[in-house]
Motif scaffolding. Structure first.
Motif, PDB file in Angstrom:
ATOM      1  N   GLY A 156      -4.387  -1.500   1.974  1.00 40.44           N
ATOM      2  CA  GLY A 156      -4.187  -0.071   1.502  1.00 40.44           C
ATOM      3  C   GLY A 156      -2.970   0.586   1.801  1.00 40.44           C
ATOM      4  N   PRO A 157      -2.460   0.799   2.783  1.00 42.97           N
ATOM      5  CA  PRO A 157      -1.079   1.339   3.088  1.00 42.97           C
ATOM      6  C   PRO A 157      -0.222   0.433   2.820  1.00 42.97           C
ATOM      7  CG  PRO A 157      -2.474   1.318   5.304  1.00 42.97           C
ATOM      8  CD  PRO A 157      -3.089   0.696   4.239  1.00 42.97           C
ATOM      9  N   GLY A 158      -0.383  -1.060   2.963  1.00 43.49           N
ATOM     10  CA  GLY A 158       0.524  -2.178   2.309  1.00 43.49           C
ATOM     11  C   GLY A 158       0.921  -1.855   0.826  1.00 43.49           C
ATOM     12  N   ILE A 159      -0.147  -1.684   0.143  1.00 44.72           N
ATOM     13  CA  ILE A 159       0.073  -1.171  -1.398  1.00 44.72           C
ATOM     14  C   ILE A 159       0.956   0.047  -1.493  1.00 44.72           C
ATOM     15  CG2 ILE A 159      -1.117  -0.632  -3.509  1.00 44.72           C
ATOM     16  CD1 ILE A 159      -3.577  -2.200  -2.568  1.00 44.72           C
ATOM     17  N   ALA A 160       0.636   1.075  -0.901  1.00 42.42           N
ATOM     18  CA  ALA A 160       1.589   2.355  -0.991  1.00 42.42           C
ATOM     19  C   ALA A 160       3.015   2.087  -0.601  1.00 42.42           C
ATOM     20  CB  ALA A 160       0.972   3.204   0.036  1.00 42.42           C
ATOM     21  N   LEU A 161       3.088   1.111   0.347  1.00 40.93           N
ATOM     22  CA  LEU A 161       4.604   0.941   0.769  1.00 40.93           C
ATOM     23  C   LEU A 161       5.188   0.257  -0.562  1.00 40.93           C
ATOM     24  CD1 LEU A 161       4.178  -0.018   4.523  1.00 40.93           C
ATOM     25  CD2 LEU A 161       5.526   1.624   3.667  1.00 40.93           C
ATOM     26  N   VAL A 162       4.545  -0.879  -0.961  1.00 42.75           N
ATOM     27  CA  VAL A 162       5.226  -1.605  -2.024  1.00 42.75           C
ATOM     28  C   VAL A 162       5.416  -0.726  -3.260  1.00 42.75           C
ATOM     29  CG1 VAL A 162       4.699  -3.693  -3.194  1.00 42.75           C
ATOM     30  CG2 VAL A 162       4.157  -3.974  -1.159  1.00 42.75           C
ATOM     31  N   VAL A 163       4.324  -0.284  -3.525  1.00 46.10           N
ATOM     32  CA  VAL A 163       4.509   0.771  -4.856  1.00 46.10           C
ATOM     33  C   VAL A 163       5.624   1.396  -4.765  1.00 46.10           C
ATOM     34  CG1 VAL A 163       3.389   2.269  -6.189  1.00 46.10           C
ATOM     35  CG2 VAL A 163       1.874   0.265  -5.538  1.00 46.10           C
ATOM     36  N   CYS A 164       5.809   2.269  -3.587  1.00 44.70           N
ATOM     37  CA  CYS A 164       6.669   3.490  -3.385  1.00 44.70           C
ATOM     38  C   CYS A 164       8.152   2.673  -3.596  1.00 44.70           C
ATOM     39  CB  CYS A 164       6.538   3.995  -2.248  1.00 44.70           C
ATOM     40  SG  CYS A 164       7.574   5.424  -2.038  1.00 44.70           S
ATOM     41  N   GLY A 165       8.391   1.475  -2.683  1.00 41.38           N
ATOM     42  CA  GLY A 165       9.484   0.503  -2.782  1.00 41.38           C
ATOM     43  C   GLY A 165      10.030   0.199  -4.044  1.00 41.38           C
ATOM     44  N   VAL A 166       8.939  -0.187  -4.986  1.00 45.53           N
ATOM     45  CA  VAL A 166       9.215  -0.607  -6.176  1.00 45.53           C
ATOM     46  C   VAL A 166       9.716   0.601  -7.151  1.00 45.53           C
ATOM     47  CG1 VAL A 166       8.219  -1.529  -8.399  1.00 45.53           C
ATOM     48  CG2 VAL A 166       7.728  -2.570  -6.161  1.00 45.53           C
ATOM     49  N   ILE A 167       9.029   1.445  -7.093  1.00 47.04           N
ATOM     50  CA  ILE A 167       9.497   2.814  -7.793  1.00 47.04           C
ATOM     51  C   ILE A 167      10.809   3.305  -7.328  1.00 47.04           C
ATOM     52  CG2 ILE A 167       8.900   5.375  -8.132  1.00 47.04           C
ATOM     53  CD1 ILE A 167       6.097   4.632  -7.925  1.00 47.04           C
TER      54      ILE A 167
END
Ligand SMILES: Nc1ncnc2c1ncn2[C@@H]1O[C@H](COP(=O)(O)OP(=O)(O)OP(=O)(O)O)[C@@H](O)[C@H]1O
Length: 609
Positions: free
Chosen positions: A260-271
């Motif tokens: 879950g927190p990993g997804i948040a990190l990746v999505v935010c990084g991509v954005i």
């Protein structure tokens, strides 16, 4: 005769660049993603705050379910709610650290750019040494200094990024400072700080934004790393990195607590990365930055400038024994122009021809006091309309120079600042030196564009250089020279980058400008045929010396073998096209003159302060 079409249609140029980019899939994802992050960061703690803090012994360490998509932690708190709430802290820390890196780096890089040579070398060496350490290692080092806390981690990650941005700023600024439009701005008397703010910084913005965005993604991960190691955000506060660390400890029981927190990190990084690309594309067309507060030329300065004007029949340029040298790799000065002398009278059109590297441009740049601080310029006389160009210029002299000396460079794309409209660039000189209002200077700019045969001048003034064809850009440069009271126009290979038809238009415009204003022209070219058709007098340069000076209509009387060779290479109506072109007296490598080494330290005499 026709000019090449402009690179974009008027309709296209009217559309907002941001809207254009938003219509692309990348633009759309970036914008929607950024909006989502902002909304979650702002309202997240209000919406999910209570679920994130409510403990429930019955729900301890529950797996992923509809009620708890990422499961619960050891106190029964909802991990999904905690990820949402952590958005604010994670994003704020990332933006704070990125801001520290960018602001610190830009300041350090800009200072390094304007420092004198020895200090500059010292600062850049220091930046390079810092860059040789892995970034994360530096962040860890600083976080030990500032202690384990959210603020400490932000400072550590921020300062660890400073050398990267300092290097980027230094490299970009150094390359931009050498551009023709920066030289033109310096000729126009624009001060060093304003050149940096108005002409250099805006053009650094697109690569800076992209790097800042990419660095923000890296920063996000760095926080995750620091919090994971217990050096970042401390309990009871939490960010995505800390949640990731807690989740990984029980990844086999409930993988979603870590994913879950990993997804948040990746999505935010991509954005962040998508945003960088979006800014990059948009800023190329958006950077018509507002003009800085107008520095009106004070009446006293203008009067002082006018008072010292020499009589109209005095020489425009007087050069006696001009020598220019540059340092080689070992710092020893090597002379490239060996004591040339020349005089240019008012209204005279003088051509300089010679092979590549013969010193034509360097001599012209020395006359305009535009050589870099590393060069050494020495002359028994080097004056422009009575102004001693070997001494630091007074404010009044700089004003006069801005109005009376204009330059047209070879490459029309680099001679104009890509981030400012044609209008802003044309108006700059007269607004600074004559104190004209925006309306007055716009009127004069329209007249200047009209006189260089640019149709629809009002519309062109609002366009950026890339929206004009090459010939039009070159004519706009000539128009810029007509904005003041030009007494000398230095044109350094003004037509080399243009096709033959456009070359003729540009030369005609240059000729008309000379007739209108009575300005003298110094035309530099490789092409003796072009120069002889355009100029009154021709100077032939070879290996840093003027080897012959003769009237254009007495070219056939040339005595120097090199001049004769140049003339023989020009085909005429009677030339036999089946025969190869004559070769200019083949020079044996061993016969080439050895560049003269100059004794003594590097001087910066003759450079504009
Ligand atoms: N900033 C510099 N540092 C070191 N050497 C330089 C610098 N600028 C010019 N030179 C050297 O000075 C010499 C004369 O250069 P210059 O640009 O005046 O030649 P040019 O006759 O104008 O040639 P071209 O027609 O190719 O522009 C060349 O050998 C060049 O390498």
């Amino acid at each position: 005769m026709s000019t090449r079409p402009t690179t974009s249609s008027p309709t296209a140029s009217r559309r907002s660049p941001v809207l254009d980019r938003l219509r692309t899939p990348r633009g759309l994802t970036g914008a929607i993603g950024a909006l989502l992050i902002i909304v979650v960061a702002v309202v997240g703690p209000t919406i999910w705050g209570s679920a994130a803090d409510t403990t429930s012994v019955a729900d301890r360490l529950a797996g992923a379910s509809l009620a708890h998509p990422f499961g619960t932690d050891e106190l029964g708190r909802d991990v999904f709610a905690r990820v949402m709430v952590a958005t604010r802290v994670s994003v704020l820390l990332t933006l704070g650290a990125t801001a520290i890196s960018v602001v610190g780096g830009v300041l350090l890089g800009a200072v390094a750019t304007v420092l004198p040579r020895p200090l500059r070398r010292l600062v850049t060496a220091l930046i390079d040494i810092l860059l040789s350490f892995p970034w994360l290692l530096m962040a860890l080092f600083f976080s030990v200094i500032w202690g384990a806390s959210a603020t400490g981690a932000m400072l550590a990650v921020g300062f660890a990024g400073v050398p990267t941005f300092a290097r980027l700023t230094y490299t970009l600024a150094s390359s931009l400072i050498g551009r023709d439009y920066v030289k033109a701005a310096r000729i126009a008397g624009v001060g060093q700080a304003e050149v940096l703010v108005r002409h250099v910084m805006p053009n650094m913005l697109p690569p800076m934004l992209v790097n800042a965005a990419v660095s923000a993604s890296g920063t996000l991960l760095a926080f995750a790393g620091l919090s994971f190691l217990g050096l970042g955000v401390q309990a009871p506060e939490y960010d995505w990195g800390r949640l990731l660390g807690l989740g990984i400890a029980r990844i086999y029981g409930n993988p979603m607590a870590a994913i879950g927190p990993g997804i948040a990190l990746v999505v935010c990084g991509v954005i962040f990365t998508q945003l960088g690309e979006l800014w990059n594309e948009s800023s190329k067309r958006l950077l018509g930055l507002p003009a800085p507060a107008r520095r009106r030329g004070s009446r006293a300065a203008i009067e002082a400038a006018t008072a010292a004007v020499p009589t109209e029949d005095a020489p425009v340029v007087e050069v006696r024994d001009l020598r220019v040298a540059f340092p080689d790799r070992d710092g020893r000065l090597v002379e490239r122009v060996h004591g040339i002398s020349l005089t240019i009278m008012p209204g005279e059109v003088v051509g300089v021809v010679g092979e590549s590297g013969s010193g034509k441009s360097v001599s012209a740049m020395a006359i305009a006091a535009l050589l870099g601080p590393d060069s050494s310029v020495q002359a028994s006389e080097l004056s422009f309309r009575g102004i001693d160009m070997t001494a630091p210029l007074t404010k009044a002299e700089r004003s006069r120079l801005g109005l009376e000396l204009a330059m047209v460079f070879q490459d029309p794309l680099t001679s104009l600042n890509p981030s400012l409209t044609i209008g802003k660039q044309l108006r700059e000189t007269v607004e600074v030196h004559e104190g004209l209002s925006a309306a007055e200077s716009t009127k004069r700019a329209e007249a200047a564009l009209e006189s260089v045969r640019i149709p629809l001048p009002a519309k062109r003034l609002k366009q950026f250089p890339h929206e004009l064809s090459g010939g039009m850009r070159q004519r706009a440069m000539i128009g810029m020279g007509l904005m003041g009271r030009p007494k000398l126009l230095i044109a350094d290979e003004p037509t080399t980058a243009l096709d033959v038809t456009v070359q003729r238009q540009v030369l005609r415009v240059l000729h008309e400008a000379q007739e209108q204003t009575g300005a003298a022209i110094l035309l530099i070219s490789h092409d003796i045929a072009l120069v002889s058709g355009f100029c009154d007098r021709i100077l032939v340069m070879k290996d840093g010396r003027i080897v012959e000076s003769l009237d254009a209509d007495r070219l056939h009387e040339a005595r120097h073998p090199y001049t004769r060779g140049l003339i023989a290479c020009v085909p005429d109506m009677t030339s036999d096209r089946t025969m190869p072109l004559p070769v200019i007296g083949a020079i044996d490598e061993e016969d080439l003159p050895v560049p003269e080494l100059v004794e003594g330290p590097i001087t910066t005499e003759g450079q504009r302060a």
